[in-house]
Design a protein around this motif. Structure first.
Motif, short mmCIF file in Angstrom:
data_model
loop_
_atom_site.label_atom_id
_atom_site.label_comp_id
_atom_site.label_asym_id
_atom_site.label_seq_id
_atom_site.Cartn_x
_atom_site.Cartn_y
_atom_site.Cartn_z
N LEU A 15 0.81 -1.03 0.12
CA LEU A 15 0.10 -0.03 -0.06
C LEU A 15 0.90 1.17 -0.07
N THR A 16 1.97 1.20 0.72
CA THR A 16 2.77 2.54 0.68
C THR A 16 3.45 2.79 -0.44
N GLY A 27 2.95 15.03 -9.02
CA GLY A 27 3.80 15.77 -9.04
C GLY A 27 4.68 15.96 -7.86
N ALA A 28 4.53 15.13 -6.88
CA ALA A 28 5.17 15.10 -5.70
C ALA A 28 6.67 15.20 -6.05
N GLY A 29 7.67 16.03 -5.28
CA GLY A 29 9.04 15.98 -5.62
C GLY A 29 9.64 15.41 -4.42
N ALA A 203 8.86 9.81 2.43
CA ALA A 203 7.45 9.54 1.85
C ALA A 203 7.39 10.46 0.67
N LYS A 204 7.85 11.78 0.75
CA LYS A 204 7.86 12.67 -0.56
C LYS A 204 8.39 12.37 -1.68
N ILE A 205 9.38 11.21 -1.71
CA ILE A 205 10.16 11.02 -2.89
C ILE A 205 9.28 9.84 -3.66
N PRO A 206 9.00 9.92 -4.63
CA PRO A 206 7.93 9.07 -5.31
C PRO A 206 8.49 7.72 -5.44
N ALA A 207 7.82 6.75 -5.36
CA ALA A 207 8.48 5.22 -5.37
C ALA A 207 9.09 4.79 -6.56
#
Length: 355
Positions: A15-16, A27-29, A203-207
């Motif tokens: 899920l994470t 668009g998360a950085g 968690a702000k860094i895209p998976a």
């Protein structure tokens, strides 16, 4: 009991990863805290030798150390096709993009002066990185994916020609790059935790990357369908700096971009050592565009700001013009009759026709 707990933990992990990938679509950085944990003053210093590129004797077709990565849901219809630019309804937004490609029989460089010029101006940008390039430049790749100014898109594993590859080879080029990014992100997370960075920042860094650029600007309907099913947006460009041309100069890049720039454009350049004049032109270009009222955004932010303008084919200035690369490049190696050096790229021509 232990088995149930293990299943619950596994479910939470999946899920994470999925939520992280979805955040990347929005668009998360990166995270400044995570970036500072990875990019210390001693490691951030750019070495001139890093820009150098060359050809190796035997192609390296080995996979990444691990091949697991977060799966993305299929693309929604509004993001299908080859995205060339975005209709921002006149808002002066522009997405600067830089390719970081490396073929199977090639070692590409890292043009740190391009990155530092962007950082000095506080200008957001998107880097389309090849999986093999990220494996060859792990420290620099981790700095880029952690930096909140930037986002990372995929540029395939070894820059294979998606106009010629079969489906299994295309799938490998895509999947291996996603997996290499995931490995580097894990290392960023480990280093960040060692420095006391919290999970919310990490968690702000895209998976995984949610954007993809076809090598050579080549694709087929089959390639577009495969990419859509794997959940990655195909991002082309509407304006090229022409920097792979050895005759390119900083002034020519300035003249080309400033003469043709429009709101919603996606501009392509290079930061792998094959961008002639790019780093020298960037400070003046960024200042000139800012003076005209342009704001620099990532591609994901640009997509969220308006209506994507997409085509059913991939091309530079008109449909079919990148098919000429089929005679030169196939499986991610330099053509045996070509000398070592930068691969050809589409040069500035007429403004692209939109569909």
């Amino acid at each position: 009991m232990k088995q149930s707990l293990a299943m619950l933990l596994a479910l939470l992990l999946v899920l994470t990863l999925v939520l992280g990938a979805a955040a990347g679509r929005a668009g998360a950085g990166g995270s400044r805290a995570a970036f500072d944990a990875v990019a210390g003053p001693d490691t951030r210093t750019v070495q001139p030798a890093e820009k150098k590129s060359g050809r190796v004797t035997a192609p390296d077709r080995s996979p990444p150390a691990a091949t697991a990565f977060a799966q993305l849901p299929p693309l929604p219809p509004g993001l299908a096709g080859s995205i060339r630019r975005v209709d921002t309804h006149g808002e002066k937004l522009v997405a600067l993009t830089f390719d970081l490609c490396e073929l199977a029989d090639q070692v590409s460089g890292y043009d740190g002066a391009v990155v530092e010029a962007l950082r000095a101006a506080g200008a957001k940008a998107t880097f389309f990185a090849g999986g093999k390039w990220m494996r060859s430049h792990p420290r620099r790749a981790m700095e880029l994916l952690a930096d909140p100014l930037f986002e990372i898109g995929s540029h395939a594993w070894t820059h294979g020609n998606f106009g010629r590859l079969d489906s299994p080879a295309m799938a490998r080029e895509i999947a291996w790059t996603q997996a290499e990014y995931a490995l580097l992100r894990q290392e960023v997370a480990r280093l960040a935790r060692e420095k006391g960075v919290g999970e919310a920042e990490i968690a702000k860094i895209p998976a995984v990357p949610t954007l993809f650029r076809f090598p050579y600007g080549r694709c087929t309907a089959q390639a577009l369908a495969l990419l859509g099913n794997m959940g990655l947006c195909a991002v082309q460009w509407s304006l090229t700096s022409g920097d792979p041309d050895p005759a390119s100069t900083p002034q020519r890049i300035l003249d080309t971009v400033l003469a043709r720039i429009r709101p919603g454009d996606i501009v392509i350049g290079h930061a792998n050592g094959f961008g002639h004049g790019t780093a020298e032109a960037l400070p003046q270009l960024l200042a000139a565009l800012a003076k005209r009222g342009y704001r620099f955004v990532t591609v994901s932010e640009l997509l969220a700001a308006g209506r994507p303008v997409a085509a059913s084919d991939c091309y530079d200035s008109h449909p079919g013009d990148t098919a000429r690369y089929d005679a030169l490049f196939d499986d991610g190696t330099l053509h045996p009759r070509k000398k070592s050096g930068p691969r050809p790229e589409p040069r500035p021509a007429t403004m692209p026709k939109e569909q």
